[in-house]
Design a protein around this motif. Sequence first.
Motif, PDB file in Angstrom:
ATOM      1  N   ARG A 239      -2.321   3.806   8.756  1.00  0.00           N
ATOM      2  CA  ARG A 239      -1.385   4.142   7.691  1.00  0.00           C
ATOM      3  C   ARG A 239      -0.363   5.193   8.123  1.00  0.00           C
ATOM      4  NH1 ARG A 239      -5.976   2.350   5.327  1.00  0.00           N
ATOM      5  NH2 ARG A 239      -5.871   1.355   3.261  1.00  0.00           N
ATOM      6  N   ALA A 240      -0.793   6.195   8.873  1.00  0.00           N
ATOM      7  CA  ALA A 240       0.140   7.234   9.311  1.00  0.00           C
ATOM      8  C   ALA A 240       1.271   6.629  10.127  1.00  0.00           C
ATOM      9  CB  ALA A 240      -0.600   8.303  10.123  1.00  0.00           C
ATOM     10  N   ILE A 241       0.932   5.723  11.029  1.00  0.00           N
ATOM     11  CA  ILE A 241       1.951   5.116  11.889  1.00  0.00           C
ATOM     12  C   ILE A 241       2.847   4.193  11.071  1.00  0.00           C
ATOM     13  CG2 ILE A 241       2.347   3.798  13.997  1.00  0.00           C
ATOM     14  CD1 ILE A 241       0.964   6.498  14.390  1.00  0.00           C
TER      15      ILE A 241
ATOM     16  N   GLY B   6       0.440   5.647  -6.270  1.00  0.00           N
ATOM     17  CA  GLY B   6       0.968   4.288  -6.402  1.00  0.00           C
ATOM     18  C   GLY B   6       1.516   3.682  -5.127  1.00  0.00           C
ATOM     19  N   VAL B   7       1.032   4.133  -3.973  1.00  0.00           N
ATOM     20  CA  VAL B   7       1.484   3.595  -2.685  1.00  0.00           C
ATOM     21  C   VAL B   7       0.364   2.749  -2.093  1.00  0.00           C
ATOM     22  CG1 VAL B   7       2.378   4.125  -0.392  1.00  0.00           C
ATOM     23  CG2 VAL B   7       2.906   5.641  -2.330  1.00  0.00           C
ATOM     24  N   HIS B   8       0.648   1.487  -1.813  1.00  0.00           N
ATOM     25  CA  HIS B   8      -0.355   0.565  -1.271  1.00  0.00           C
ATOM     26  C   HIS B   8      -0.011   0.198   0.167  1.00  0.00           C
ATOM     27  CE1 HIS B   8      -3.158  -2.688  -0.760  1.00  0.00           C
ATOM     28  NE2 HIS B   8      -2.176  -3.521  -0.503  1.00  0.00           N
ATOM     29  N   PHE B   9      -0.985   0.373   1.066  1.00  0.00           N
ATOM     30  CA  PHE B   9      -0.821   0.023   2.479  1.00  0.00           C
ATOM     31  C   PHE B   9      -1.597  -1.256   2.776  1.00  0.00           C
ATOM     32  CE2 PHE B   9       0.040   4.529   2.368  1.00  0.00           C
ATOM     33  CZ  PHE B   9       0.981   4.746   3.375  1.00  0.00           C
ATOM     34  N   ASP B  10      -0.913  -2.288   3.219  1.00  0.00           N
ATOM     35  CA  ASP B  10      -1.568  -3.507   3.703  1.00  0.00           C
ATOM     36  C   ASP B  10      -1.618  -3.401   5.225  1.00  0.00           C
ATOM     37  OD1 ASP B  10      -2.262  -6.042   4.619  1.00  0.00           O
ATOM     38  OD2 ASP B  10      -1.267  -7.048   2.952  1.00  0.00           O
ATOM     39  N   THR B  11      -2.764  -2.969   5.742  1.00  0.00           N
ATOM     40  CA  THR B  11      -2.858  -2.687   7.178  1.00  0.00           C
ATOM     41  C   THR B  11      -2.964  -3.943   8.030  1.00  0.00           C
ATOM     42  OG1 THR B  11      -5.265  -2.393   6.994  1.00  0.00           O
ATOM     43  CG2 THR B  11      -3.896  -0.425   6.768  1.00  0.00           C
ATOM     44  N   GLN B  12      -3.218  -5.090   7.414  1.00  0.00           N
ATOM     45  CA  GLN B  12      -3.248  -6.342   8.171  1.00  0.00           C
ATOM     46  C   GLN B  12      -1.841  -6.903   8.322  1.00  0.00           C
ATOM     47  OE1 GLN B  12      -5.744  -7.799   9.758  1.00  0.00           O
ATOM     48  NE2 GLN B  12      -7.259  -6.278   9.151  1.00  0.00           N
TER      49      GLN B  12
END
Length: 516
Positions: free
Chosen positions: A166-168, A209-215
């Motif tokens: 997520r950081a990257i 309210g921030v969503h990370f889709d790491t795939q």
Amino acid sequence: MRDIRDVKIADLLVDQANYRLPPQANQRDAIREMVRDQKRKLTVLGLDILTHGLSPSELLLASESTDQPGKFVVYEGNRRVTALKVMESPELALGLPTEQAFKRLGEQFKAKPIRSVDVCVVPDRETAMFWIQRRHTTGHNGAGVEGWGAMAQDRHDRDHDRPARRAIMAMELLEDGSDEWRRVSTRLEPRTTTVDRVLDMPYFEATLGVHFDTQEVVIEFENKDQQAGEDLLRRILTEMADPIFKFERVETADDRRTFIDSFSSYSVKKKDPPPADADTSASDSAHEGKGDATTAAGAPDANSGQTGTGTQTTNSGSGAGSPTGSGESSGTTSGAGSASDTGSSTGSSTSGGRGTRKRKDPLQRDTLAPTKQPYLLRVSGLRMSKLYEECKALKVDKHRNAAAVLMRVFLELSTDQFIKIKGLPVPTGMAQNGKSWDDVKLKPKIEAVTAALDPRKVDRGLDSARSAGADFIHGIPTLHRYVHGLDYVPEPSELKATWERWHPYLHRLHETINPL
């Protein structure tokens, strides 16, 4: 012109003055000290050499011995030479912790021995040291080898089907080519693990309210306001890049929640429209047995203390519309994402003149594992059943260290149970090297089970399992620290969140081996 020669392994001498080790009196002592110092890393190197050969991009560097004509003292590549010599003569590891491992490697070495290697021969040690410094030390104004930074490593991992960090993802989203952001990014790079500790928290998504889709490597903002979302992330990352920012501000889960809360005024959570009848409260409607009770997005949930998104509906009367006829209706209260990943809850509402009751958020419990449906696991086997009962009974606030170790044990033994019952084959590369499942570490085991459960990678609930190798809150490095980290103290809230992330994997695993 370079002097490249094909030299027999027997004619190579390990450097008795190798900087990795104290000075050694003779060759045997130098080899054994390297084996003792490198431990398992040397057996891994040996297996890698047997599997892939020696790297063509990194030649050994040596000079002719002044004491032993025809021999060459190795200055660069002593680990590789030691591995080759011990695989050829495993008795050199006699009595050391890796003795048995080298015996097994020795058998493989006999089948495809390496008798000679290419060596770059230089005049003397001083000449070799000029190049070795550039290989093993940093700096030299760019003349030496520059290791990959966090962003380069993450891009490599993504190209090899590993989830993004997520950081990257946030740093790349905000990259605008400006000098200002370049300075922020440069200061953040060594802090990306700390940034991930904040962004990985389910509370981060539920609150902001921030969503990370790491795939898919996509960042989505709940209210669809891209500019506001980027502004929020920029504020957070700039704050964490500040030279005066201290890790202590986000060290514990409570610290991180406080830090996240400090940005709540910039939240990009979706705001639902107010109820049509603004003069009638939800509690009044439920109490009188008429109307609907709606919780607006971002409003506190009175039962769980969590922030909710969506609607909560109460049926009135004696059960009209309920599949059970008991007056119950299904509703959902969600922080963000799945229950396993974020701690959101799927609830039931009951009315009948006594107010509204919702199913409790699975994170709002005092035990390691949830104790009620729909979060129970169908576990079989004498020991596994007892372990699971202990997971449901152990109070994490009072026994956080015991809970951490128990979770690690339950996860691995569940994985082992699936492998055994389903008869999964040992990964090809490991099987070719004579390994059994007993020799395989947890990460490859979980990868094998996940692939068996979801070979097409369509079940997003297994994303946490697929990212287990990363240093996330639920990742295997963290699980290892539960057992081996002398100074690592797990937070009860993190332990419960970690269980939630592993729940979809454990649920599918046990449902598969214990079908109804």
